[in-house]
Scaffold this motif. Structure first.
Motif, short mmCIF file in Angstrom:
data_model
loop_
_atom_site.label_atom_id
_atom_site.label_comp_id
_atom_site.label_asym_id
_atom_site.label_seq_id
_atom_site.Cartn_x
_atom_site.Cartn_y
_atom_site.Cartn_z
N VAL A 15 0.96 -1.03 -0.05
CA VAL A 15 0.03 -0.05 -0.04
C VAL A 15 1.18 1.04 -0.04
CG1 VAL A 15 -1.95 1.36 1.17
CG2 VAL A 15 -1.71 -1.20 1.23
N ILE A 16 0.61 1.94 -1.06
CA ILE A 16 1.55 3.28 -1.01
C ILE A 16 0.71 4.51 -0.59
CG2 ILE A 16 2.81 4.57 -2.75
CD1 ILE A 16 3.62 1.68 -2.39
N GLN A 17 1.35 5.13 0.44
CA GLN A 17 0.38 6.39 1.09
C GLN A 17 1.48 7.32 1.34
OE1 GLN A 17 0.48 5.94 5.30
NE2 GLN A 17 -1.66 6.68 5.61
N ASP A 18 0.84 8.64 0.90
CA ASP A 18 1.37 9.94 0.94
C ASP A 18 1.90 10.09 2.42
OD1 ASP A 18 1.92 12.78 1.14
OD2 ASP A 18 0.81 13.14 -0.59
N GLY A 22 -1.28 11.34 4.31
CA GLY A 22 -1.89 10.14 5.07
C GLY A 22 -2.98 9.39 3.78
N LYS A 23 -3.08 9.95 2.80
CA LYS A 23 -3.84 9.47 1.80
C LYS A 23 -3.08 8.40 1.01
CE LYS A 23 -7.38 12.92 0.73
NZ LYS A 23 -8.50 12.62 0.06
N VAL A 24 -3.94 7.46 0.93
CA VAL A 24 -3.49 6.29 0.13
C VAL A 24 -3.53 6.59 -1.48
CG1 VAL A 24 -4.28 3.79 -0.55
CG2 VAL A 24 -4.32 4.49 1.78
N LEU A 25 -2.41 6.33 -2.02
CA LEU A 25 -2.19 6.72 -3.31
C LEU A 25 -2.62 5.61 -4.36
CD1 LEU A 25 1.12 8.76 -2.78
CD2 LEU A 25 -1.25 9.72 -3.21
N THR A 26 -2.03 4.33 -4.05
CA THR A 26 -2.28 3.21 -4.75
C THR A 26 -1.70 1.92 -4.24
OG1 THR A 26 -2.08 2.38 -6.92
CG2 THR A 26 0.05 3.19 -5.95
N SER A 27 -2.23 0.96 -4.54
CA SER A 27 -1.72 -0.42 -3.98
C SER A 27 -1.49 -1.49 -4.99
CB SER A 27 -2.89 -1.04 -2.91
OG SER A 27 -3.86 -1.09 -3.47
N GLY A 28 -0.81 -2.26 -4.81
CA GLY A 28 -0.42 -3.62 -5.69
C GLY A 28 0.31 -4.69 -5.18
N LEU A 29 0.49 -5.65 -5.82
CA LEU A 29 1.24 -6.80 -5.26
C LEU A 29 2.77 -6.37 -5.64
CD1 LEU A 29 -0.54 -9.58 -7.01
CD2 LEU A 29 -0.22 -9.13 -4.49
N CYS A 30 3.51 -7.09 -4.72
CA CYS A 30 4.84 -6.65 -4.66
C CYS A 30 5.73 -8.20 -4.28
CB CYS A 30 5.29 -5.77 -3.61
SG CYS A 30 7.06 -5.05 -3.73
N ILE A 69 2.63 -4.57 3.16
CA ILE A 69 3.49 -3.46 3.77
C ILE A 69 2.97 -2.19 3.30
CG2 ILE A 69 4.90 -3.85 1.41
CD1 ILE A 69 7.54 -2.98 3.18
N LEU A 70 3.14 -1.37 4.18
CA LEU A 70 2.70 -0.03 4.01
C LEU A 70 4.19 1.00 3.42
CD1 LEU A 70 0.73 2.39 3.96
CD2 LEU A 70 1.50 2.83 6.42
N ILE A 71 4.14 1.43 2.40
CA ILE A 71 5.24 2.09 2.14
C ILE A 71 4.73 3.78 1.95
CG2 ILE A 71 7.03 2.70 0.19
CD1 ILE A 71 6.38 -0.27 -0.67
N LYS A 72 5.27 4.67 2.87
CA LYS A 72 5.09 5.95 2.87
C LYS A 72 6.13 6.53 2.03
CE LYS A 72 3.15 5.87 7.54
NZ LYS A 72 2.96 6.59 8.79
N VAL A 73 5.54 7.53 1.23
CA VAL A 73 6.09 8.15 -0.01
C VAL A 73 6.02 9.83 0.10
CG1 VAL A 73 5.93 6.22 -1.39
CG2 VAL A 73 4.54 8.15 -1.69
N LYS A 74 7.11 10.38 -0.23
CA LYS A 74 6.86 11.80 -0.61
C LYS A 74 6.60 11.96 -2.09
CE LYS A 74 10.02 15.45 -1.64
NZ LYS A 74 11.40 15.92 -1.79
N THR A 75 5.32 12.51 -2.41
CA THR A 75 5.06 12.76 -3.83
C THR A 75 5.93 13.68 -4.73
OG1 THR A 75 3.36 14.48 -3.21
CG2 THR A 75 2.72 12.07 -3.33
N ASN A 76 6.39 13.44 -5.75
CA ASN A 76 7.25 14.21 -6.40
C ASN A 76 6.68 15.30 -7.25
OD1 ASN A 76 9.29 12.74 -5.45
ND2 ASN A 76 9.39 11.16 -7.06
N LYS A 77 7.36 16.18 -7.73
CA LYS A 77 6.57 17.12 -8.55
C LYS A 77 5.66 16.66 -9.79
CE LYS A 77 7.91 20.86 -11.76
NZ LYS A 77 8.73 21.37 -12.68
N PRO A 84 -4.26 10.61 -9.21
CA PRO A 84 -4.98 11.50 -8.12
C PRO A 84 -4.97 10.55 -6.90
CG PRO A 84 -6.35 11.15 -10.02
CD PRO A 84 -5.05 10.20 -10.29
N THR A 85 -4.66 11.42 -5.75
CA THR A 85 -4.81 10.70 -4.35
C THR A 85 -6.16 10.21 -3.97
OG1 THR A 85 -5.29 12.74 -3.28
CG2 THR A 85 -3.00 11.96 -3.45
N THR A 86 -6.32 9.09 -3.24
CA THR A 86 -7.65 8.43 -2.80
C THR A 86 -7.38 8.08 -1.38
OG1 THR A 86 -9.29 6.97 -3.27
CG2 THR A 86 -7.06 6.17 -3.77
N ASP A 87 -8.76 7.67 -0.79
CA ASP A 87 -8.40 7.39 0.50
C ASP A 87 -9.82 6.17 0.49
OD1 ASP A 87 -8.79 9.00 3.68
OD2 ASP A 87 -9.06 7.07 3.23
#
Length: 189
Positions: A15-18, A22-30, A69-77, A84-87
């Protein structure tokens, strides 16, 4: 955790989170190999997708069973333009965000910014070959439509859509341009 019995190895949910909102951006298999690459490069790699230019990985948190796994990320330019971010609590989640990512990848390949990808290989063959491939996939879709195998039908539909997006951008258009045209043509619906 499910074992895919392929070279991908064991897969788990990412799960990819800003990290800021704190918004969930996307998720997938890893896989563990992709996670290792993500941790080393600080870019996001999932099975079948990479978000290498959209996010910078900052923090990695496992659940107790190490199945998510929750991966917290910094959104780039400009990342907000493409995904789009989602929750999870939002009622109207944008399920078409992957299209924006794919269109961006196609655009980068056309501009020569992405090298050695399947898209660049297709583009090198020129408009005529792209159109031909689109036509071949469309015929395969028609054939599968008459059969009862839903998986093959969806596979062919995805192939048609993929080559359609490449063909559109090769001609200088985005899907949004076609949707606007569709709206104009179908006003009476």
């Amino acid at each position: 955790m499910r074992d895919t019995n392929t070279s991908k190895g064991k897969e788990f949910i990412a799960v990819i989170q800003d990290n800021k909102t704190g918004k969930v951006l996307t998720s997938g298999l890893c896989t563990y190999a992709l996670l290792k690459k993500t941790q080393a490069e600080k870019k996001i790699y999932l099975v079948g997708d990479s978000f290498d230019d959209l996010y910078t990985a900052e923090e990695f948190l496992w659940n107790k069973g190490k199945t998510v796994i929750l991966i917290k990320v910094k959104t780039n330019k400009d990342s907000d333009k493409y995904l789009p971010t989602t929750d999870f609590l939002e009622e109207n989640r944008n399920s078409y965000s992957y299209l924006s990512i794919l269109e961006k990848k196609i655009g980068k390949s056309i501009k020569g910014e992405k090298q050695n990808t399947h898209i660049t290989t297709v583009l090198k063959k020129g408009k005529s070959k792209i159109a031909q491939k689109f036509g071949e996939e469309a015929v395969e879709l028609v054939i599968e439509a008459a059969k009862e195998n839903d998986k093959l039908f969806k596979d062919e539909a995805a192939d048609v859509f993929y080559y359609y997006l490449i063909l559109l951008q090769e001609r200088g258009f985005l899907l949004d341009d076609i949707l606007k045209q569709l709206k104009l043509q179908r006003r009476k619906i």
